[in-house]
Every structure is written in C-alpha cells, then in structure tokens.
Motif scaffolding. Structure first.
Motif, short mmCIF file in Angstrom:
data_model
loop_
_atom_site.label_atom_id
_atom_site.label_comp_id
_atom_site.label_asym_id
_atom_site.label_seq_id
_atom_site.Cartn_x
_atom_site.Cartn_y
_atom_site.Cartn_z
N ASP A 87 1.57 0.49 2.51
CA ASP A 87 1.85 1.47 0.91
C ASP A 87 0.87 0.49 0.02
O ASP A 87 0.63 -0.69 0.33
CB ASP A 87 3.67 1.08 0.87
N GLN A 89 0.81 0.16 -4.37
CA GLN A 89 1.05 0.52 -5.57
C GLN A 89 0.53 0.18 -7.08
O GLN A 89 -0.66 -1.46 -6.50
CB GLN A 89 2.52 0.68 -6.03
N GLN A 95 -3.44 -2.74 -14.78
CA GLN A 95 -3.39 -0.80 -14.11
C GLN A 95 -4.82 -1.37 -13.29
O GLN A 95 -5.40 0.33 -11.85
CB GLN A 95 -3.01 -0.23 -14.46
N ARG A 98 -4.49 -2.96 -7.89
CA ARG A 98 -3.59 -1.91 -6.81
C ARG A 98 -3.12 -2.86 -5.51
O ARG A 98 -3.96 -3.53 -5.03
CB ARG A 98 -3.96 -1.30 -5.48
N SER A 103 4.09 -0.72 5.26
CA SER A 103 5.05 -0.03 5.13
C SER A 103 6.18 -0.40 5.92
O SER A 103 5.86 -1.82 6.95
CB SER A 103 4.92 1.35 5.65
#
Lengths: 168, 168
Positions: A87, A89, A95, A98, A103
């Motif tokens: 995964d 985010q 920002q 990442r 997962s």
DNA sequence: GCTAGATATATAACATGTTATATAACGTTC
DNA sequence: GAACGTTATATAACATGTTATATATCTAGC
C-alpha cells in the motif's frame, strides 16, 4: 567450442562477468519462485524484505535499500502496488514523500516466503558457493566498499606514461 | 541511514547483488573509456576482444563468446557495424551464417586499447580486488561452472518437508 | 528431387536498469 | 509573505539483457 572471452579476460571484463552471473542467478532463483507458484519476480523480493525489516519506507529509501536509482524503485513499487502486495500513502508531514507499506496480502506473502522459499533459495545458493576458496559475501562487500571509496577512474597503478590522448 | 537489504540478506539476494556490482563496475569502466575519448561502450569491448583473439566469428559464436543470447549479440554487432569497427559478410559455405571481422578502424581501436585502456582498466580492477580474502576470478568461475552443472532448482539442502504448494 | 526438420539470424516485444527532465512540495532567506 | 533553491517522485527516453516468433537456408531422409 568458442572461447569464453569474458572469463578469459579476467579483471578487464569483471563488470560484464558479474552482471552475467547475477542475471543467471536471478533467472535460477526465478525458477524456484515460479515452481512455488508465488506470482512474484525475484527482483521484487528485496523491496518486500526491506519493508518487512524496517517498516514503511519512502521511494527514495527503498531505492537506497535495494541499491538502484529512484526511477527504478518507482517502477517496481508500481508493480507491487498493482499486484496488491503493498500500500502507499503520502507521508503526513511531507506530501512530497510517499510511504510504502506491506498490505495484508503482502504480509502473508512475506511470512510464507520466510518460512519456505527464502530458506530454500538461500540454502541452494549457499550450497553453490559452498566449495569456494574464500568468503564470497565479504569479498563482494569489500569490492562495493572499495568502489565507493575510490572509483576506478582514480585508481591507476599502471607505471609509465599514460596514453590519455584520444584515439584517432 | 537505510539498511542495504541486498547486502544484509547475503545468499538470498546474491543474484541482485552481483548484477548491481557488475553495473557499477561497468559504469566505472565506462568513465575510464570516456575519459580516453574512444567512443565505445564498455559492453562492446568483449565482442572486439573475441574477434581479435579468434578471427572472424559468426553471430552465434559471438553470443557464446560473450555469454549472452543471440538477439543481444545481433543488436550489439549492429551497433559496432554502424560505428564502423567491424565488417560483416555471409559465410561462403552457408548463407545463414554471417562472419563478423574487425574493420581497419576496429583493428586500430583494438591495438590502441590493448596498449592503453585495457591495461589501465585491468590494473584498476586488480587494485580494487587486491586485498580480497580469496581469488575472486577463480571463485566466479566455480560459481558459473556450479550453476551450469546443477541449477538452483535442483539444489536443495533444506531439511524437513518442502512447502511446494502454491501460496494462497 | 522434394519435403520436413534443424539451424542461423533478424525482429518484435518485454523487463529492468539508467539518465534526463518535469512537477509538486518544502524550507530558508530576504 | 514571496521567491528561490532544494528535495521527492513521476515520467520520458534510452540501453541492454531476455523470450518469442518470423524468415532464410541447409541437410537428411524418403
């Protein structure tokens, strides 16, 4: 029978030779993985291993952990995303970054691999290297460290005048 | 500082590691070649060396001599043709085969390289490997021979039941 | 002599590394 | 607060390996 010039030329072709052996080993490792039906590429495993060991990592950190450039890491992480093993985010505090994490499916694959495939591959490679006349892993570490410390361009032990002028 | 998992995982990631080191060595070798202004890629040199040593060779023989597949050899020979370092003509006795030989320009490059760049690169790499705890070239030969004799898939020294059933 | 299988190479497509560049976000300095 | 330099990642393009497939040529067998 054709002479293997990469082998014959020894130090001159060491780079090509290491790549060649590396590719063959990766291909052989891939066969073991395929036989187990795990649906993953040998080159993807180090990424999963890095996250498994260190927790969520950024793309840049993964590139460093695996030892390739950042665009290469971006591509492979994209593949692992598509396969559903990781995964991703944005970092809460920046920002630009990442964070990539395993997962549930990736966690399952890593746990299974640690129990089965990884020991099998490691043992097979250890067996292959078992009769070597020296500790190959330490030697490779010394080569990597040596290259980092002093690139080839700055190493020159050839005596006599250097013919650095361009050919023709 | 991020952990280098390829190094840490040792035999499990030996394939990736050898490729990585090989690429770095080739990149460093390329720097030496570029500084000499020779206009050739490090990966092209083994082809010229093979022809220099054995005389005209076919595409298939060159692929064997350098240790890559035939399409890869076709591509690189195509590049050397464009650069004017080699000539190619069909074999007189078998029109399927093409014989690749050094052109005058290629002969000049090889003679010059043997006098200058090749000893320089070989000496630099020998220097890099000088402190290793074992004869790296022989060890690599043993690994290549070992892989050819018994691929990883057929090596298994893991004791206990083999978990060969597919994951999930 | 003809056909089918084998051999040699070229080409297409894919995989995975690289360098170069573009875009977004952050932080420091003015 | 705004601007500029830096940082992080994505994307494009390139390099070089691979596998798959197409085409041309050769040879053996019938």
């Amino acid at each position: 029978m054709v002479e293997d010039v990469v082998r014959t030329l020894g130090f001159l072709c060491l780079g090509s030779r290491l790549r060649r052996i590396g590719e063959r080993l990766q291909a052989d490792t891939q066969q073991v993985i395929d036989e187990a039906g795990l649906g993953i590429q040998a080159g993807q495993y180090p990424f999963l291993a890095a996250i498994d060991r260190a927790g969520p990592l950024t793309i840049g950190e993964l590139a460093q952990a695996v030892g390739i450039t950042q665009p290469g890491a971006t591509r492979t992480i994209g593949q692992l995303l598509e396969l559903g093993f990781v995964d991703m985010q944005p970092a809460p505090d920046d920002q630009r970054r990442r964070l990539v994490s395993l997962s549930d499916k990736g966690r399952e694959l890593v746990d299974h691999s640690k129990a089965t495939i990884w020991p099998r591959v490691a043992a097979a490679v250890a067996d292959l290297c078992g009769d070597l006349d020296g500790p190959i892993l330490e030697q490779l570490a010394a080569i990597e460290d040596g290259l980092a410390a002093l690139p080839l361009l700055r190493r020159s032990t050839v005596t006599g005048p250097h013919a650095l002028s361009a050919a023709q």
